[in-house]
Motif scaffolding. Structure first.
Motif, PDB file in Angstrom:
ATOM      1  N   SER B 354       0.870  -1.169   0.000  1.00 19.74           N
ATOM      2  CA  SER B 354       0.000   0.000   0.000  1.00 19.74           C
ATOM      3  C   SER B 354       0.907   1.219   0.000  1.00 19.74           C
ATOM      4  O   SER B 354       1.904   1.246   0.705  1.00 19.74           O
ATOM      5  CB  SER B 354      -0.871   0.035   1.252  1.00 19.74           C
ATOM      6  OG  SER B 354      -1.638  -1.140   1.330  1.00 19.74           O
ATOM      7  N   ILE B 355       0.530   2.215  -0.815  1.00 21.29           N
ATOM      8  CA  ILE B 355       1.378   3.403  -0.896  1.00 21.29           C
ATOM      9  C   ILE B 355       0.906   4.414   0.147  1.00 21.29           C
ATOM     10  O   ILE B 355      -0.283   4.704   0.238  1.00 21.29           O
ATOM     11  CB  ILE B 355       1.304   4.007  -2.310  1.00 21.29           C
ATOM     12  CG1 ILE B 355       1.738   2.985  -3.366  1.00 21.29           C
ATOM     13  CG2 ILE B 355       2.128   5.272  -2.397  1.00 21.29           C
ATOM     14  CD1 ILE B 355       3.203   2.692  -3.414  1.00 21.29           C
ATOM     15  N   ASP B 356       1.830   4.930   0.945  1.00 21.70           N
ATOM     16  CA  ASP B 356       1.428   5.881   1.987  1.00 21.70           C
ATOM     17  C   ASP B 356       1.537   7.321   1.483  1.00 21.70           C
ATOM     18  O   ASP B 356       1.829   7.573   0.317  1.00 21.70           O
ATOM     19  CB  ASP B 356       2.256   5.657   3.263  1.00 21.70           C
ATOM     20  CG  ASP B 356       3.709   6.071   3.097  1.00 21.70           C
ATOM     21  OD1 ASP B 356       4.062   6.621   2.032  1.00 21.70           O
ATOM     22  OD2 ASP B 356       4.493   5.846   4.039  1.00 21.70           O
ATOM     23  N   ALA B 357       1.307   8.272   2.377  1.00 24.07           N
ATOM     24  CA  ALA B 357       1.238   9.680   1.981  1.00 24.07           C
ATOM     25  C   ALA B 357       2.580  10.188   1.469  1.00 24.07           C
ATOM     26  O   ALA B 357       2.639  11.158   0.721  1.00 24.07           O
ATOM     27  CB  ALA B 357       0.775  10.516   3.162  1.00 24.07           C
ATOM     28  N   ASN B 360       5.735   6.110  -0.232  1.00 28.13           N
ATOM     29  CA  ASN B 360       6.520   4.921   0.066  1.00 28.13           C
ATOM     30  C   ASN B 360       5.560   3.778   0.367  1.00 28.13           C
ATOM     31  O   ASN B 360       4.463   4.010   0.840  1.00 28.13           O
ATOM     32  CB  ASN B 360       7.414   5.160   1.286  1.00 28.13           C
ATOM     33  CG  ASN B 360       8.459   6.207   0.999  1.00 28.13           C
ATOM     34  OD1 ASN B 360       8.974   6.284  -0.111  1.00 28.13           O
ATOM     35  ND2 ASN B 360       8.750   7.028   1.989  1.00 28.13           N
ATOM     36  N   PRO B 361       5.972   2.552   0.086  1.00 29.13           N
ATOM     37  CA  PRO B 361       5.064   1.446   0.370  1.00 29.13           C
ATOM     38  C   PRO B 361       5.073   1.107   1.858  1.00 29.13           C
ATOM     39  O   PRO B 361       6.084   1.296   2.543  1.00 29.13           O
ATOM     40  CB  PRO B 361       5.663   0.307  -0.441  1.00 29.13           C
ATOM     41  CG  PRO B 361       7.094   0.619  -0.499  1.00 29.13           C
ATOM     42  CD  PRO B 361       7.234   2.101  -0.495  1.00 29.13           C
ATOM     43  N   VAL B 362       3.923   0.656   2.322  1.00 31.34           N
ATOM     44  CA  VAL B 362       3.880   0.117   3.669  1.00 31.34           C
ATOM     45  C   VAL B 362       3.845  -1.376   3.490  1.00 31.34           C
ATOM     46  O   VAL B 362       2.907  -1.914   2.912  1.00 31.34           O
ATOM     47  CB  VAL B 362       2.589   0.560   4.387  1.00 31.34           C
ATOM     48  CG1 VAL B 362       2.577   0.019   5.802  1.00 31.34           C
ATOM     49  CG2 VAL B 362       2.486   2.059   4.368  1.00 31.34           C
ATOM     50  N   LYS B 363       4.895  -2.053   3.879  1.00 32.71           N
ATOM     51  CA  LYS B 363       4.837  -3.502   3.763  1.00 32.71           C
ATOM     52  C   LYS B 363       5.731  -4.139   4.809  1.00 32.71           C
ATOM     53  O   LYS B 363       6.598  -3.493   5.383  1.00 32.71           O
ATOM     54  CB  LYS B 363       5.196  -3.973   2.358  1.00 32.71           C
ATOM     55  CG  LYS B 363       6.557  -3.555   1.833  1.00 32.71           C
ATOM     56  CD  LYS B 363       6.701  -4.127   0.430  1.00 32.71           C
ATOM     57  CE  LYS B 363       8.058  -3.848  -0.170  1.00 32.71           C
ATOM     58  NZ  LYS B 363       8.201  -4.346  -1.514  1.00 32.71           N
TER      59      LYS B 363
END
Lengths: 316, 385, 369
Positions: B354-357, B360-363
């Motif tokens: 998931s792309i954050d604000a 960057n990806p949250v993973k």
């Protein structure tokens, strides 16, 4: 204490490799007075040929209990042959037509040859651009374990590979020393180095001597490449900057020892390795290359022709 | 005298005009959407660029094969940047202004991504970097995205694992990093910071230069500080040699590293020396999920080698980008960037992204242990938040 | 080749002061006009990609011409030219970046064409040149004792040492507050980004500035070649001992050539660092980049200003043109280099300038080779 001795041991092994490569630089410089930048790439080729041959043999033989002992010398011989032929060709095709050209031009050609070797080597059809793993042709048991202080303290380990490097390099250098100082061929080499034209007048075939020098240098480079691959099995791809840096350090060794001087190359190789290893260990590993090049500058300023170099006097 | 300069001026003007007109190429008329990729296809880092390119190509092929009639089809233009920032700037400019690509994928090395990001941001072309972990890259602007985790997170993951994993419980850590690779420098810093926050001590900090083959001095020094773990945030190209030499010197504690280790070459070079070492990664090859297994099979059959982490990230970067372009229903950079930013729960090979604000990806990260020459799944570490 | 042949020295001309001044101004004005000329092409005739390529060519020309002062005119051999360029680039980057932070609180571009920001940038390029010139003095000093290849290796060592030192620098400080609160530890070594490279510089370089600095460099180099110093340089190249015996201060001239070349390379480095899509990085100081410039000067012909310019443009453009061949282009490039050396070892123009080939100039005067 253990650390000191260990660093000393590494410096000796690395120093013999530098010295082997430096010999090629110093011989060519002694005779043709130019920096053969492509020499470093011949070392790379030696390492990669060793890898290719070893891999091919192992695939063919598929020995159950590790590579047989005789494989090492065979691979070494193959690498030496290929590199020797290549050294001959490079000299004939690229340098010989420039015999009378300004030295700068020959240097540029050498850089061109070096770029060519690197980039051809990097093609997928040749060696490819991924690092590879050199099969261990030699087992690497610890020959010597020295312990300083009580149990649990670190000990000094000297492996078989390091010992082999040291011995092989030493033998090759002895052989070279004998050729250069004890045979007629060596006398001819020294004569050409001293003054090519006069030597030619005395009936020495200068071109043949130059070819011989190149071939010898390349054969030593191949040996260095093979030993290098034995010590550091992860081989970088041919166009990696680090190879150029290896060549440069060897060249710096030759210069520090006094370029054109066979014993100087030996001395220079060990000096460079000592400075590099001890500097990295006792001061900081961040500045490894700085030690080498700073030492070079200092030595050149104090003794412009290197430690063992003969000071030259210019005549008008 | 002045005449010479006048004539010189003329000569230069004529020459430059001739040169600039030399290489104009007509655009592609097929209607496929052009995607640009810049990577180091030659030079010291060629292996990274080529892996990524393979990943991107695989994604492209798959996507085009599955595209319905009338759906978007893509075409890839790859340029070599030789691993130099200046060169990267030139090729990205070429991709964006000459080849008029809709979006750009690139680079592995953070320094090069930063250079390319400048151009993309200025021209309003979205850029997805598959594997640049430096924090600053996506700070360049709202057009720049990434699909890999960033250095601080990975540093945290490794530090936490080293401190808390059951048999390990490291108290003293030594760090050996590649001073030429920003990735390695930053990861080393972040690891040390987190490791000390978690109550450990960093007993030795040593560095090498990427590609170095002799590490004896550094390792001898590390040996005398007797650490419980040696953190080596380098690339697999160097780690193999480091491991072999460490074992030869009698360092018996495990080594640990980041996603730069992920390649089958690692164990090939390092062999037995790497037994019991750990590294953090985006995914595990043994993950039974069809997504991962299918990718590995396809990659193997197409390129005849096992994908490394960079290939997987290239693959994911391309797929996230394709899907965003599909959703945007437009070739407008801003629209695509909006869709990229809205990516939620994308099921990638390298994890659920998931792309954050901050784009960057949250993973999550996984920790793998090398057992019998195979990286084996140990645990998953969630983002701290 | 014989030692500097006695070339006809132009007789002192009897001119009014005004006329002489005007005559002196014509050439620099030509340079400015050239700069405006190429700048006006930007965006109209040249698209962004052409512009970048043109800027690269311009910067490469500056570097080749400046290196040619040491390698071609004076006959020394420097393999550390990229080091001077990188030093200039980093210095000028620090001036614009931290200068902008202090003046305006942001590192972003300030003002339009010829706004405050651009003047800061122009000044920073000169500052980069000056710092680089100081380094040139230090590197040139060993030429007191060292000749030929030995000097070459020292310059190479300089570039490599610089590269490693640049890798050890601190990370860039992002804001004025950060700068105010920074501890000494963050400022020494200078905060120029370490291994990542110095990024975030305002991108001021455009074709005008490249054109301007390039034409000034070229005018300077051509005039230098015909000046007293230039002639001493050429004399040293042809025969060091002979020129020493006729009263040329060999050491001083050699050091001067290093200082001049380093200054120009530093300015070029400033232009290099402020282009869009570039962050200047430690490896820019390494020997590989130096090789590129050496190749340019050699291909152009030793001591030939216009020759190195032509070679610089060809060698910068060639890889762009060969880009579609990707992996093969370095091979082609290397083969061309070798072929060139074998077939035309004196370089494209030898030591002549392009106008020496045009009959109406050749008639007018003797040329210093």
């Amino acid at each position: 204490m253990a650390d000191f001795v260990q660093t000393l041991e590494t410096a000796l092994a690395v120093g013999s490799l530098y010295a082997l490569i430096a010999l090629g630089y110093t011989m060519v410089y002694g005779i043709l007075k130019f920096i053969n930048f492509a020499h470093g790439d011949v070392v790379v080729l030696g390492a990669w040929i060793s890898y290719t041959v070893a891999q091919w043999c192992l695939k063919r033989l598929a020995p159950a209990d590790g590579p047989p002992l005789w494989l090492g010398p065979v691979v070494l011989a193959c690498a030496m042959t290929v590199c020797g032929v290549l050294g001959f060709l490079i000299e004939r095709l690229a340098y010989k037509p420039l015999r009378r050209a300004p030295r700068l031009n020959v240097l540029i050609t050498a850089i061109g040859v070096s770029l060519l070797l690197q980039n051809v080597g990097q093609l997928d059809a040749v060696f490819g651009s991924s690092p590879v793993s050199m099969p261990a042709l030699l087992p690497n048991p610890a020959l010597v374990r020295m312990s300083f202080g009580g149990p649990g303290s670190s000990e000094v380990v000297i492996g078989l590979v390091d010992a082999t490097i040291f011995v092989t390099a030493g033998l090759l250098m002895l052989a070279l020393e004998t050729i250069v100082y004890r045979t007629r061929l060596g006398a001819a080499m020294r004569a050409v180095s001293f003054n090519a034209e006069t030597a030619a007048l005395m009936g020495i075939n200068a071109n043949r001597i130059i070819s011989f020098t190149f071939v010898t240098g390349s054969v030593l480079a191949a040996a260095a490449g093979f030993l290098y691959a034995m010590k550091y099995p992860g081989l970088n791809q041919p166009a990696h900057t680090i190879w150029v840096l290896l060549g440069l350090k060897a060249f710096v060794s030759a210069v520090i020892g006094g370029i054109g001087n066979v014993r100087g190359a030996l001395l220079g190789g060990f000096v460079i390795a000592f400075v590099e290893q001890f500097g990295a260990f006792y001061i900081s590993s961040n500045y490894r290359d700085v030690y080498v090049f700073a030492l070079l500058i200092i030595i050149l300023l104090i003794r412009p022709t290197g430690i063992l170099g003969t000071p030259y006097r210019e005549k008008v | 005298m002045p005449h010479r300069f006048v004539s010189l001026t003329l000569c230069v003007a004529v020459a430059s005009a001739a040169l600039s007109s030399g290489c104009r190429k007509s655009g592609d008329a097929s209607g496929d959407i052009a995607i640009g990729h810049y990577a180091s296809m030659t030079g010291p880092e060629a292996t990274f660029g080529q892996s990524t390119d393979n990943g991107v190509r695989l994604a492209l092929e798959e996507y085009n094969a599955a595209a319905s009639v009338g759906g978007n089809r893509f075409r890839l233009i790859t340029y070599d940047d030789k691993g130099e920032a200046a060169e990267a700037g030139v090729v990205v400019t070429r991709l964006v202004t000459r080849d008029k690509v809709t979006a750009v994928i690139g680079e592995v090395a953070s320094g090069l991504s930063l250079a390319g990001a400048d151009v993309c941001q200025q021209n309003g072309v979205p850029m997805v970097t598959p594997s640049s972990t430096n924090v600053d890259v996506t700070k360049k602007g709202d057009m720049i995205f990434r699909v890999c985790f960033i250095d601080p997170f990975q540093g945290y993951v490794c530090a936490k694992f080293a401190r808390e994993h059951e048999p390990l419980k490291a108290q003293k850590a030594a760090v050996l990093f590649d001073q030429r690779a920003p990735y390695s420098v930053d990861l080393a810093k972040e690891f040390a910071r987190h490791f000390e926050t978690l109550g450990g001590t960093v007993v030795a900090r040593q560095s090498f230069t990427g590609g170095d083959q002799d590490f004896s001095a550094q390792l001898t020094s590390i040996r005398s500080s007797s650490p419980d773990i040696v953190f080596v945030p380098g690339y697999y190209t160097d780690v193999g040699n480091i491991a072999v030499q460490a074992r030869n010197l009698g360092i018996k504690v495990p080594l640990m590293g980041g996603d730069g280790w992920d390649s089958e070459k690692l164990t090939e070079i390092g062999g037995a020396a790497l037994e019991g070492c750990f590294y953090s990664n985006h995914y595990s090859h043994q993950d039974p999920s069809p997504r991962v297994q299918e990718f590995i099979t396809k990659y193997r059959s197409k390129f005849n080698k096992t994908p490394d982490g960079l290939a997987a990230l290239g693959y994911d970067a391309a797929r996230i980008l394709f899907e965003a372009i599909d959703r945007a229903q437009s070739r407008d950079g801003a629209a695509i960037a909006r869709e990229l930013a809205a990516t939620q729960g994308f099921d990638g090979v390298t994890g659920r992204i998931s792309i954050d604000a901050d784009r960057n990806p949250v993973k999550q990260a996984v920790i793998l242990e090398i057992k019998g020459g195979v990286p084996t799944f140990v645990t998953t570490i969630e983002p701290e938040r | 080749m014989t030692a500097a042949a006695p070339s006809p020295v132009a007789p002192v001309q009897d001119e009014s002061l005004l006329r002489a001044a005007l005559k002196g101004l014509v050439v620099p004005l030509c340079g400015v006009a050239f700069a405006f000329g190429v700048w006006s092409l930007e965006g109209r005739v040249l698209d962004a990609y052409d512009t970048v390529t043109a800027m690269n060519i311009g910067v490469a020309m500056m570097l080749a011409v400046s290196l040619n002062i040491v390698n071609g005119m004076t006959g020394q051999f420097s393999i550390g030219h990229a080091g001077f360029m990188a030093l200039g680039g980093y210095t000028s980057g620090m001036v614009t970046y931290y200068g902008s932070l202090l003046l305006w609180g942001t590192a972003a571009r300030q003002g339009g064409p010829f706004g405050a920001g651009e003047w800061l940038f122009a000044a920073s390029c000169v500052a980069g040149g000056l710092v680089s010139a100081c380094a040139g003095y230090v590197v040139g000093l060993p030429s007191l004792r060292l000749r030929g290849d030995y000097l070459a290796i020292v310059t190479l060592g300089f570039g490599e040492i610089l590269r490693v030192l640049l890798q050890q620098t601190n990370r860039v400080i992002g804001s004025r507050e950060g700068l105010a609160e920074a501890k000494w530890r963050e400022l020494i070594p200078p905060p120029v980004g370490g291994a990542v490279g110095f990024n975030g510089l305002p991108k001021y370089t455009n074709l005008f500035w490249v054109g301007l600095f390039l034409s000034l460099t070229v005018i300077f180099a051509v005039r230098l070649k015909r000046s007293a110093i230039g002639r001493s340089m050429i004399a040293i190249r042809e025969d060091e001992i002979a020129s020493y015996s006729v009263g040329v201060n060999v050491t001083r001239v050699k050091v001067r050539s290093f200082v001049i070349a380093a200054f120009l390379a530093g300015v070029a480095g400033g232009l290099y660092a402020h282009r869009i899509g570039v962050n200047i990085e430690p490896r820019d100081a390494g020997f590989q980049r130096s090789f590129e410039y050496i190749i340019m000067t050699v291909l152009g012909g030793k001591g030939s200003v216009t020759g190195s310019m032509i070679a610089a443009s060809i060698l910068t453009y060639l890889p762009e043109w060969l880009r579609d061949f990707d992996r093969y282009r370095m091979i082609i490039y290397a083969s061309l280099l070798i072929a060139m050396m074998l077939l035309r070892p004196q370089g494209l123009l030898g030591s002549r300038e392009i106008w020496d080939f045009l009959p109406w100039f050749r008639k007018r005067r003797g040329t210093a080779r």
